[in-house]
Design a protein around this motif. Structure first.
Motif, mmCIF file in Angstrom:
data_model
loop_
_atom_site.group_PDB
_atom_site.id
_atom_site.type_symbol
_atom_site.label_atom_id
_atom_site.label_comp_id
_atom_site.label_asym_id
_atom_site.label_seq_id
_atom_site.Cartn_x
_atom_site.Cartn_y
_atom_site.Cartn_z
ATOM 1 N N ARG A 10 11.586 50.883 -138.608
ATOM 2 C CA ARG A 10 12.775 51.594 -138.540
ATOM 3 C C ARG A 10 14.134 50.578 -138.604
ATOM 4 O O ARG A 10 13.891 49.660 -138.118
ATOM 5 N N GLU A 62 7.159 57.733 -138.169
ATOM 6 C CA GLU A 62 7.178 58.471 -136.713
ATOM 7 C C GLU A 62 5.620 58.373 -136.460
ATOM 8 O O GLU A 62 5.144 58.345 -135.084
ATOM 9 N N ASN A 63 4.675 57.894 -137.427
ATOM 10 C CA ASN A 63 3.309 58.064 -137.089
ATOM 11 C C ASN A 63 2.664 56.741 -137.982
ATOM 12 O O ASN A 63 1.889 57.319 -138.796
ATOM 13 N N PRO A 114 -0.060 58.543 -128.539
ATOM 14 C CA PRO A 114 0.989 59.174 -128.917
ATOM 15 C C PRO A 114 2.333 58.707 -128.966
ATOM 16 O O PRO A 114 3.295 58.980 -129.846
ATOM 17 N N PHE A 115 2.559 57.439 -128.251
ATOM 18 C CA PHE A 115 3.966 56.915 -128.195
ATOM 19 C C PHE A 115 3.731 55.471 -129.031
ATOM 20 O O PHE A 115 4.585 54.535 -128.726
ATOM 21 N N THR A 151 5.592 54.568 -131.275
ATOM 22 C CA THR A 151 6.821 54.163 -131.918
ATOM 23 C C THR A 151 7.780 54.244 -130.932
ATOM 24 O O THR A 151 9.143 54.237 -131.189
ATOM 25 N N GLU A 152 7.613 54.631 -129.722
ATOM 26 C CA GLU A 152 8.516 54.873 -128.665
ATOM 27 C C GLU A 152 9.183 53.390 -128.257
ATOM 28 O O GLU A 152 8.357 52.608 -128.251
#
Ligand code: SF4
Ligand code: SF4
Lengths: 659, 292
Positions: B156, B167-168, B187-188, B190-191
């Motif tokens: 990003r 995002e994924n 699931p995280f 890119t958090e």
């Protein structure tokens, strides 16, 4: 030659930054100008009457109006001039509003520029010649492309108005997206009960020829006289024999074909009838999935068909139809949500699209109207709807509002409570846009009567937790992050242009906008026309629309077509190219460059080859004129002489001294 | 034929992330990706400089791009996502005549234009790729459950980084799978781990990093794989603090993805700097049967 010049104030639009009286004064000194005046609103009734009176009083041969853009009022003033007894082409317009008063603030320099533009118009007008349109007969038939609700409405309106209609639908049945819907907002009445009878009307109307499973391959000709070739795709079933009994479908062993009607929720057989109410109700073989056609080993449907309708050797065929007008009603496509990796569409089985959910709600859908989770068939107790998936997001090239998602989401949330009493429903939204009749009341009902919880904010991520999904997002009214556990997530996908819209636009020689929707002639005043005469738009092919708006526009397009044919003959636009046979050397460069195919090769009586412009096809674009090495092609009303006279008029004024 | 890359390690790779540098170079060497360190490279201008003056940070990055250009390289590889953002931003600015003039005013040797910069992950994924990696694996990571964590800035902003799905992302997943690991659907990916809030808002770090570790633990992951020095340090060094604040023990080792790939490629533990990890990787690695 005696010319009149009218300088318009346009209220304060022009007069605020242009000294209109001074422009008129300057015009009086221009060659051939016998009369010049300024008026407050030239386009108003007294303004136009003043022109008519001046023509009579001063014996004028031509008129210049300096005002707004010709796109706005050129036709108006041409009619005024005609009313005064002049040829309508003895008129010129100088745009001193968009080109001067609206873009410059310096009154002195604006006045000088407006004077220049008037001088150019006068010089051009001095070289204008009266032009006369030609009358030609029109084929009183109309082609409607697309058999969704808009195409159906347009076809029926035209046919009821006495026209013959050719309706071309790309898929195997008419009905479009509306046929896939369970209920419609805000009345929550059954979609197929509204649409079904209209579909039957199409099938039964004696003046409508329906080509389903067909595509428009080529269009030639011009308004009133189009020739359309339609490709009828091979169905491998002889529709004259097929009775729609469905025996073949029951026995077909290939069960993995896609089922677009059910939005991919359930697979279909290789031979299929899209849905029970299909019109026409005929079987079609999906060649890519049929065992007989791919491996040569099956032939079951041919064996079981009681009418002997199966024909594995069938190929595409082409038919040609002559029509006088075209209505484009190709609709839209739904946004593909896998673009948003964070929502997990396509990865998590319980994240589905709104159309899939709609099919689930439908009693004729793959689950028989039961709301279940695709992953395990359980009834969801908590359903989360996410709005604006693929709408109002410039990062993915969809900056526009799709218009109907707010409403269908509310409808689906309400229906959820009917199907699964006690289920929790959440809607994540950005804004609620519900301006239609009864729409806002409907949203209120969802919130107040049905207890749908509306959360204002974007969802940032959906992830699995055990066998449930966690929806994490922002609540911008609470200024807090929120997290909701869901059994099922429904992505309210937005609308985008239909596939193939660009190719169809090229075939029809009409424009599309930056997002691939068909472009209307004028956003306010020509909402159903295109820039190609005789081609009209209906429904969501022009931009996202709900059912009432699509139907309204379809009726409007039909009215335009009926109006077009009402007089029996059409008038051609005389502002077209003309070949001077004495100068043409027959190189035919113009023929190659004309984008509209308006130039023909002609053999003169002397045997020499020359170019000939087909007046009715020519769009007056001028490409041929600049191509011709001999200067033999001239655009009527925009000849080299006229344009050069304008340029010279401009060059005669000394350059203004800057600042 | 893969183009010769100039290698820009960046400051972390000289200090806190020496093991990232070592393991990355070692993997590239095995997979035939030639890396030549930019001679006399200097700070890329990330964290402090760009907050003060974007032209200044642009010039710092541009100096390094200029040196790579002079060396005749067609592109720059950097392991650190922060350096990558800055090098790519500078590269874009250098392609704009106005910005270039302002940047070059600060440089003694002007830089003529931008140069593509890619992450080490992108280089490994595009120049070698999962198939070639799988073919080179000598000791598959069989039995090791890994949660791939890309961090918040590696992909990003998407327009600038232009690699994988922002995002994924899946590039690291694919490489780890090729190395034989069992990759969990993390699931995280890119958090944010909150690392940059380490000093002013420790509570935020505990919350954000805690979520990551908890999710990895809930998925039964034996290890996290990361691609960012800051993420690694934060999740590894602070893991005890995070565990205390969440009242939950984790013990999840935080590897650089290149360390795991290196193991699969048969490189020695010392070559990969495994001894520099704070959370003991022993228990996880014993699953591989490679000894503790
Ligand atoms: S079995 Fe024959 S008649 Fe019946 S639907 Fe199939 S093709 Fe048509
Ligand atoms: S021939 Fe094709 S369509 Fe007919 S039954 Fe066999 S697989 Fe189905």
């Amino acid at each position: 030659m005696r010319l009149g010049v009218f300088v318009c104030h346009c209220g304060s639009n022009i007069a605020a930054t242009v000294d209109c009286a001074a422009v008129a004064e300057a015009a009086r000194a221009m060659p051939d100008v016998a009369f010049a005046a300024d008026s407050i609103y030239t386009c108003s009734e007294p303004g136009q009457e003043a022109i008519v009176a001046a023509v009579a009083e001063h014996g004028l041969d031509g008129v210049v109006v300096a005002s707004c853009s010709p796109r706005m009022h050129e036709r108006t003033f041409r009619r005024t001039v005609a009313r005064a007894g002049l040829n309508p082409y003895m008129f010129e317009m100088a745009n001193i509003r968009e080109h001067v008063s609206w873009v410059g603030r310096d009154k002195e320099r604006n006045t000088a520029k407006a004077t220049d533009l008037v001088r150019m118009a006068v010089e051009k007008l001095r070289r204008n010649r009266p032009l006369t349109p030609r009358e030609f007969p029109a084929t009183r038939r109309v082609l409607v492309i697309g058999g969704g609700v808009a195409g159906i409405q347009a076809a029926l309106d035209c046919a009821d108005g006495g026209l013959e209609v050719v309706l071309v639908e790309r898929t195997a049945s008419i009905g479009g997206k509306m046929a896939q819907l369970d209920k419609t907002f805000p009345t929550v009445d059954c979609s197929s009960c509204v649409l079904g009878p209209r579909m039957v009307d199409v099938a039964q109307h004696p003046d409508i020829t329906l080509y389903a499973y067909s595509e428009v391959a080529a269009v030639s000709g011009w308004v009133g006289n189009f020739e359309v070739s339609i490709r009828r795709k091979a169905t491998y079933v002889d529709w004259n024999k097929c009775t729609g009994c469905g025996e073949c479908i029951k026995k077909c062993p290939a069960k993995d074909a896609p089922d677009p009607f059910n939005a991919g929720l359930a697979p279909a057989r290789a031979i299929n009838i899209p849905f029970p109410q299909a019109i026409p109700k005929k079987a079609v073989i999906n060649a890519a999935h049929c065992k007989q056609l791919t491996t040569g080993k099956c032939g079951v449907c041919a064996k079981v068909c009681p009418s002997g309708a199966i024909d594995y050797a069938m190929t595409d065929t082409t038919v040609t139809e002559k029509v006088g007008a075209v209505i484009v009603a190709t609709g839209y496509e739904l946004f593909d949500p896998t673009v948003y990796g964070q929502y997990g569409g396509g990865r998590y089985p319980d994240v589905i699209t709104s159309m899939q959910y709609e099919r689930m709600l439908s009693a004729s859908g793959p689950t028989g109207g039961h709301v279940v989770r695709p992953s395990d068939g359980r009834e969801p107790q908590s359903v989360v709807f996410i709005q604006c998936v693929g709408s109002r997001d410039r990062h993915i090239g969809r900056p526009y509002c799709s218009g109907f998602c707010c409403m269908y989401t509310a409808k689906q949330a309400i229906l959820t409570r009917d199907h699964v009493p006690g289920a929790q429903t959440y809607v994540f939204y950005m804004d609620i846009r519900s301006p239609g009749k009864g729409y806002d009341e409907f949203i209120r009902r969802a919130m107040e009567e049905y207890g749908v919880r509306y959360v204002r904010g974007r969802v940032s991520r959906i992830f699995p937790k055990g066998d449930r999904l966690v929806v994490r997002g922002a609540d911008t009214l609470m200024a807090a992050q929120v997290q909701v556990e869901a059994d099922l997530v429904v992505l309210a996908v937005g609308a985008e242009h239909a596939p193939g819209a660009q190719e169809l636009a090229a075939t029809l020689r009409v424009s599309i906008d930056e997002h691939g929707f068909f472009l209307e002639g004028h956003p306010k005043l020509k909402p159903v026309e295109t820039n190609t005469a005789g081609v009209y738009l209906a429904g969501a092919c022009q931009g996202p629309k709900d059912i009432p708006a699509s139907v309204s526009q379809a009726s409007a397009a039909a009215a335009k077509v009926l109006g077009l044919f009402a007089r029996g003959t059409l008038a051609s636009d005389p502002q077209v190219a003309l070949v001077d046979p004495r100068r043409c050397v027959g190189c035919l460069k113009c023929l190659k460059t004309c984008p509209f195919g308006a130039i023909r090769e002609e053999q003169g009586r002397d045997g020499a080859v020359r170019a000939l412009v087909v007046e009715t096809v020519c769009q007056g674009c001028g490409v041929c004129c600049v191509t011709c090495p001999q200067g033999a092609v001239q655009l009527q009303h925009f000849t080299d002489d006229q344009i050069l006279a304008e340029v010279e008029a401009l060059c005669r004024t000394p350059l203004p001294t800057c600042g | 034929m893969s183009p010769a890359f100039a290698y820009y390690p960046g400051c972390s790779l000289e200090g806190t992330a020496v093991e990232y540098d070592r393991s990355g170079r070692a993997c590239c060497a095995v997979l035939g990706i030639e890396l030549t360190e930019i001679p006399d490279w200097s700070c890329c201008g990330s964290s402090p400089a760009h907050a003060v003056d974007t032209v200044l940070s642009g010039a710092l990055a541009a100096r390094n791009l200029g040196l790579a250009r002079q060396g005749g390289f067609g592109g720059v590889v950097t392991p650190c996502p922060n350096c990558l953002v800055n090098l790519r931003t500078a590269s874009r600015d250098l392609d704009d005549p106005d910005r270039r003039a302002r940047i070059n005013a600060l440089l003694s040797t002007p830089c003529e234009g931008g140069l593509p910069a890619v992450s080490l992950l992108q280089a490994l994924h595009e120049q070698a790729g999962p198939a070639a990696l799988a073919a080179a694996v000598v000791r598959p990571l069989a039995g090791l459950k890994v949660a791939p964590y890309y961090g918040c800035i590696l992909h990003r902003p998407p327009g600038l980084m232009a690699f994988d799905d922002p995002e994924n992302p899946v590039a690291m997943d694919q490489l780890l799978e090729a190395a034989g690991a069992e990759v969990v659907a993390f699931p995280f990916k890119t958090e944010c781990c909150g690392a940059s809030y380490g000093v002013p808002r420790k509570d935020l770090v505990m919350e954000l990093s805690g979520r990551l570790l908890e999710a990895a633990a809930d998925l039964g992951a034996d290890a996290l794989a990361v691609a960012c020095p800051l993420c690694q340090m934060n999740l590894d060094l602070r893991q005890d603090q995070i565990a205390a604040s969440r009242r939950r023990a984790f013990g999840i080792p935080v590897f650089y993805f290149t360390q795991l790939l290196g193991l699969a490629l048969g490189l020695g533990r010392a070559d990969l700097g495994l001894d520099r990890l704070v959370v003991d990787p022993g228990p996880a690695l014993r699953k591989l049967g490679t000894g503790g």
